[in-house]
Enzyme design. Structure first.
Site, PDB file in Angstrom:
ATOM      1  N   HIS A 284     -52.721  56.599 -80.055  1.00  0.00           N
ATOM      2  CA  HIS A 284     -53.998  56.841 -80.745  1.00  0.00           C
ATOM      3  C   HIS A 284     -55.017  55.757 -80.429  1.00  0.00           C
ATOM      4  O   HIS A 284     -54.741  54.570 -80.475  1.00  0.00           O
ATOM      5  CB  HIS A 284     -53.820  57.040 -82.244  1.00  0.00           C
ATOM      6  CG  HIS A 284     -53.279  55.879 -83.009  1.00  0.00           C
ATOM      7  ND1 HIS A 284     -54.082  54.872 -83.520  1.00  0.00           N
ATOM      8  CD2 HIS A 284     -52.020  55.574 -83.401  1.00  0.00           C
ATOM      9  CE1 HIS A 284     -53.343  54.012 -84.190  1.00  0.00           C
ATOM     10  NE2 HIS A 284     -52.079  54.397 -84.120  1.00  0.00           N
ATOM     11  N   GLU A 330     -55.813  58.810 -85.858  1.00  0.00           N
ATOM     12  CA  GLU A 330     -54.461  58.816 -86.422  1.00  0.00           C
ATOM     13  C   GLU A 330     -54.409  58.049 -87.737  1.00  0.00           C
ATOM     14  O   GLU A 330     -53.689  58.429 -88.664  1.00  0.00           O
ATOM     15  CB  GLU A 330     -53.471  58.209 -85.417  1.00  0.00           C
ATOM     16  CG  GLU A 330     -52.008  58.294 -85.828  1.00  0.00           C
ATOM     17  CD  GLU A 330     -51.502  57.111 -86.635  1.00  0.00           C
ATOM     18  OE1 GLU A 330     -50.377  57.159 -87.142  1.00  0.00           O
ATOM     19  OE2 GLU A 330     -52.257  56.108 -86.773  1.00  0.00           O
ATOM     20  N   ASP A 358     -46.313  54.634 -80.537  1.00  0.00           N
ATOM     21  CA  ASP A 358     -47.094  54.102 -81.658  1.00  0.00           C
ATOM     22  C   ASP A 358     -46.260  53.116 -82.468  1.00  0.00           C
ATOM     23  O   ASP A 358     -46.370  53.052 -83.687  1.00  0.00           O
ATOM     24  CB  ASP A 358     -47.601  55.242 -82.546  1.00  0.00           C
ATOM     25  CG  ASP A 358     -48.596  54.759 -83.606  1.00  0.00           C
ATOM     26  OD1 ASP A 358     -49.165  53.655 -83.430  1.00  0.00           O
ATOM     27  OD2 ASP A 358     -48.789  55.471 -84.604  1.00  0.00           O
TER      28      ASP A 358
END
Length: 461
Positions: A284, A330, A358
């Site tokens: 993200h 996100e 992530d």
């Protein structure tokens, strides 16, 4: 290089002992050598670290709706265009626009003693305001609900449950303690409280407060919510034990503005044999505003782009289409992930797999697989190919927030997993800066992700 070749040979020997006879063919050896090419390219000529240096240093924190987020979109598009991919484009998405405003202020006044200042930060999405009230400390949402109304009304609720340090997997501890951050303000307001303080979600003991998204509920008064650093939480708890009637003052100027147009950034290499089968790999692009958003999730973005570059640089053109997606929003809405899945479904796209990075750019460990047990077992057959590089842990796990909306479209969701022990020390804090990222760890992760994409592209599921 001779040492690396020796290590590879040992890895291949172990692989030969572990794999069934069919996998000991020349094809398996070819895969091993191709994966070695990916690692060599990443470690010798990797570009992700310098891309991250620019993203974090020249653009910085990229909260959805901010000018920096827009700059990051244009930067991501330009980087992928320079790679000479088959296609680079933007996907429009409307995102929330929340601003922190001036630096938050907080202090406790314990009776006749001197005021004690605290490091605090507003939780993402909180309303602003000035509060002055007594504090009631609780360890959990159920404990708050069990208190008599008169003990809560007109006060500030202080949620002081730490992450569980006995869990080896720190993400489990984070998820378990996160309910107080996400829902604490709403639950406090239901009991008549005027605000909420939350212990930062970290196993570290320091003075960095951790922000993060929180949620209000329709029909429930919106009260200000802030995070205390872990040291600050311990200090406030001690002050309350000495003086339960102390007064706490909090001042925040954050506000919610109308939604803003933004974009997911998408680059792809068209599959040579099965172009209609898609493998998505992404991170993200947005981050919180307190720092540079290096590990969360600048590393995931540059790793995803580097997967495509590594495939091109080594001449390993994928048989299935591979997309790198830099998702927007996100952190406080997942609008980018939802929009990507929506557009994919509307277009009738066939997603073979989706992978997300992530969890920071630390030393790679392997992959968490979110899918049928048979698919997990199939991917586990490739473990010996990753073991020489320390990233052979393939097991059931969580794919990721951005790719979560693809669950009903993709055959499998995959979370890239790296060493998690330091991640929550800096997660959502002012300490999430470029200098915390180790170049070699980042590049090893790039190659691990590219290797799995290569195998998925070649063999499918």
């Amino acid at each position: 290089m001779q040492f690396l070749r020796a290590t590879l040979a040992a890895g291949l020997l172990l692989a030969g002992l572990a794999l069934p006879a069919a996998a000991q063919s020349s094809t398996a050896k070819t895969d091993s050598l191709n994966i070695r090419k990916l690692y060599d390219e990443a470690l010798l000529r990797g570009q992700s670290y310098e891309n991250l240096r620019y993203l974090t240093g020249q653009i910085g924190g990229r909260l959805s709706g901010s000018p920096q987020a827009e700059q990051a979109v244009q930067w991501g598009k330009q980087v992928m265009e320079k790679m000479g991919l088959d296609r680079v484009y933007l996907q429009e998405v409307m995102v929330p626009h929340w601003e922190r405003g001036a630096k938050e202020k907080a202090e406790a006044k314990p009776g006749k003693g001197k005021p004690v200042s605290f490091n605090v930060c507003a939780l993402g999405g909180s309303v602003g305001g000035k509060l002055k009230a007594q504090v009631v400390e609780v360890q959990s949402l159920p404990e708050l609900r069990a208190l008599p109304a008169e003990q809560v009304k007109g006060k500030i609720v202080f949620f002081n449950r730490p992450m569980n340090p006995t869990y080896i997997e720190t993400g489990r501890a984070y998820g378990e303690a996160g309910d107080q951050r996400r829902s604490g303000a709403a639950e406090a307001a239901k009991r008549g409280a005027i605000g909420a303080l939350v212990r930062s979600l970290s196993l570290a003991h320091d003075d960095f407060p951790h922000t993060g998204t929180m949620r209000y509920e329709d029909g429930v008064t919106r009260v200000p919510a802030a995070a205390l650093s872990t040291n600050g939480a311990d200090q406030l708890s001690a002050l309350l034990k000495a003086n339960p009637t102390l007064t706490f003052e909090l001042e925040m100027s954050c506000r919610e503005l109308p939604d803003v147009k933004s974009y997911n950034v998408v680059g792809e290499i068209k599959g040579s044999k099965y172009p209609n089968e898609i493998i998505t790999v992404g991170g993200h692009l947005d981050s919180w505003d307190l720092a540079q958003g290096a590990h969360d999730d600048g590393t995931g973005c540059v790793q995803s782009m580097e997967v495509l570059r590594l495939l091109k640089a080594t001449g390993l053109r994928p048989e299935r289409t591979v997309r790198a997606v830099l998702f927007m929003n996100e952190e406080n809405g997942n609008r980018g992930g939802l929009k990507y899945a929506e557009l994919a479904k509307a277009a009738g796209e066939q997603h073979l797999a989706a992978m997300e990075s992530d969890g920071g750019g630390f030393t790679p460990r392997g992959f968490g697989i979110e899918g049928p047990a048979a698919t997990v077992r199939q991917l586990q057959q490739w473990q010996p190919l990753f073991q020489p590089y320390g990233s052979g842990e393939i097991a059931p796990g969580h794919g990721g927030t951005d790719i979560g909306p693809l669950k009903d479209q993709a055959k499998v969701l995959i979370g890239y997993e790296c060493d998690s022990q330091r991640y929550f020390d800096i997660h959502h804090t002012a300490a999430d800066t470029f200098d915390k990222v180790n170049r070699r760890e980042l590049e090893l992760g790039n190659a691990s992700m590219a290797a799995l994409v290569y195998l998925l592209s070649k063999y499918g599921l």
